[in-house]
Design an enzyme around this catalytic site. Structure first.
Site, PDB file in Angstrom:
ATOM      1  N   TRP A  29       0.842  -1.195   0.000  1.00 29.28           N
ATOM      2  CA  TRP A  29       0.000   0.000   0.000  1.00 29.28           C
ATOM      3  C   TRP A  29       0.880   1.248   0.000  1.00 29.28           C
ATOM      4  CZ3 TRP A  29      -1.971   3.080   4.523  1.00 29.28           C
ATOM      5  CH2 TRP A  29      -2.925   4.036   4.116  1.00 29.28           C
ATOM      6  N   ASP A  52       1.182  -8.680  -0.681  1.00 31.16           N
ATOM      7  CA  ASP A  52      -0.177  -8.147  -0.697  1.00 31.16           C
ATOM      8  C   ASP A  52      -0.216  -6.859  -1.509  1.00 31.16           C
ATOM      9  OD1 ASP A  52      -2.974  -8.070   1.006  1.00 31.16           O
ATOM     10  OD2 ASP A  52      -2.187  -6.062   0.640  1.00 31.16           O
ATOM     11  N   TYR A  57      -4.191   0.061  -5.463  1.00 30.19           N
ATOM     12  CA  TYR A  57      -2.864   0.573  -5.126  1.00 30.19           C
ATOM     13  C   TYR A  57      -2.099   1.021  -6.375  1.00 30.19           C
ATOM     14  CZ  TYR A  57      -3.448  -2.046  -0.681  1.00 30.19           C
ATOM     15  OH  TYR A  57      -3.891  -2.574   0.505  1.00 30.19           O
ATOM     16  N   LYS A  82      -6.690  -7.252  -4.465  1.00 33.60           N
ATOM     17  CA  LYS A  82      -8.047  -6.887  -4.078  1.00 33.60           C
ATOM     18  C   LYS A  82      -8.813  -6.241  -5.218  1.00 33.60           C
ATOM     19  CE  LYS A  82      -5.892  -5.800   0.238  1.00 33.60           C
ATOM     20  NZ  LYS A  82      -4.646  -5.783  -0.492  1.00 33.60           N
ATOM     21  N   HIS A 115     -12.277  -5.533  -1.799  1.00 37.94           N
ATOM     22  CA  HIS A 115     -11.540  -4.523  -1.024  1.00 37.94           C
ATOM     23  C   HIS A 115     -12.441  -3.825   0.001  1.00 37.94           C
ATOM     24  CE1 HIS A 115      -7.740  -1.847  -1.393  1.00 37.94           C
ATOM     25  NE2 HIS A 115      -8.175  -1.854  -0.149  1.00 37.94           N
ATOM     26  N   SER A 152     -12.634  -7.988   2.571  1.00 29.10           N
ATOM     27  CA  SER A 152     -11.804  -7.093   3.366  1.00 29.10           C
ATOM     28  C   SER A 152     -12.712  -6.001   3.919  1.00 29.10           C
ATOM     29  CB  SER A 152     -10.710  -6.495   2.478  1.00 29.10           C
ATOM     30  OG  SER A 152      -9.837  -5.674   3.218  1.00 29.10           O
ATOM     31  N   ASN A 153     -12.502  -5.662   5.158  1.00 29.44           N
ATOM     32  CA  ASN A 153     -13.256  -4.583   5.799  1.00 29.44           C
ATOM     33  C   ASN A 153     -14.744  -4.892   5.946  1.00 29.44           C
ATOM     34  OD1 ASN A 153     -10.939  -2.718   5.945  1.00 29.44           O
ATOM     35  ND2 ASN A 153     -11.076  -2.803   3.718  1.00 29.44           N
ATOM     36  N   GLN A 174      -9.873  -9.675   5.584  1.00 28.95           N
ATOM     37  CA  GLN A 174      -8.692  -8.877   5.911  1.00 28.95           C
ATOM     38  C   GLN A 174      -9.155  -7.605   6.610  1.00 28.95           C
ATOM     39  OE1 GLN A 174      -6.147  -6.575   2.987  1.00 28.95           O
ATOM     40  NE2 GLN A 174      -4.853  -8.370   3.285  1.00 28.95           N
TER      41      GLN A 174
END
Length: 196
Positions: A29, A52, A57, A82, A115, A152-153, A174
């Protein structure tokens, strides 16, 4: 609640489908694409076997270049990337997977994650949008382009909604996790559902 804390770069978790994921990964990231390849190669040289990245990104190309430059066999590197919010929906998800594979220069992705979930505040049809996107994940997993799939999230509400239509439950969620943001209830919930 127990949390396994890895002690080396070779320690692994086992996902619900039997795939082993290195517990410690090299995150990219905020790494500009023009330096990503050198940094990923260096991380692999130092022993990292999990890298990752994310479409968002804007450095998947550099990640793939770094993996190839390392000289380590592809099957010995675990790659997570992602799916970005602009690719929500079944067909767009299929296209997003293919774009990430092309960017990375890989035949398969080890772990592909949603993501960010679509949430109620941004769209009243959030649950249907997430379900339609997840169908794309399942299709690409079944096609062998993704070794494992996850989110994720996500919070409990989004996972419970997804579970109503999912054929395959997420293998990973994640999450941001540190002393300032523990999310222990969310972690407990995921553990109870068999989601790493």
């Amino acid at each position: 609640m127990s949390i396994y804390l890895p002690t080396s770069l070779t320690d692994c978790y086992t996902l619900s489908n039997g795939v082993k994921i290195p517990a410690i990964g090299y995150g990219t990231w905020q790494t500009p694409n023009d330096v990503t390849a050198d940094l990923v190669k260096t991380a692999i040289d130092l022993g990292y076997r999990h890298v990752d990245t994310a479409w968002g990104y804007a450095n998947e190309i550099g990640v793939g270049d770094g993996i190839r430059a390392s000289g380590v066999k592809r099957e010995d590197i675990f790659v997570t990337t992602k799916h970005w919010v602009t690719f929500r929906g079944y067909q767009k998800t299929i296209e997003a997977v293919d774009e990430s594979l092309k960017n990375l220069g890989l035949d398969y992705i080890d772990l592909y994650l949603v993501h960010w979930p679509c949430v109620e505040l941004s769209n009243p049809a959030w649950a249907e949008i997430n379900a339609d996107t997840w169908r794309g994940f399942e299709a690409m997993y079944k096609a062998g382009k993704l070794r494992s799939i996850g989110v994720s999230n996500y919070e409990e509400k989004q996972i419970e909604a997804l579970a109503k239509t999912a054929e395959i439950m997420p293998m990973v969620n994640q999450l941001e996790f540190h002393p300032g943001y523990m999310q222990l209830d969310n972690i407990r919930y995921n553990q109870q559902k068999g989601i790493l």
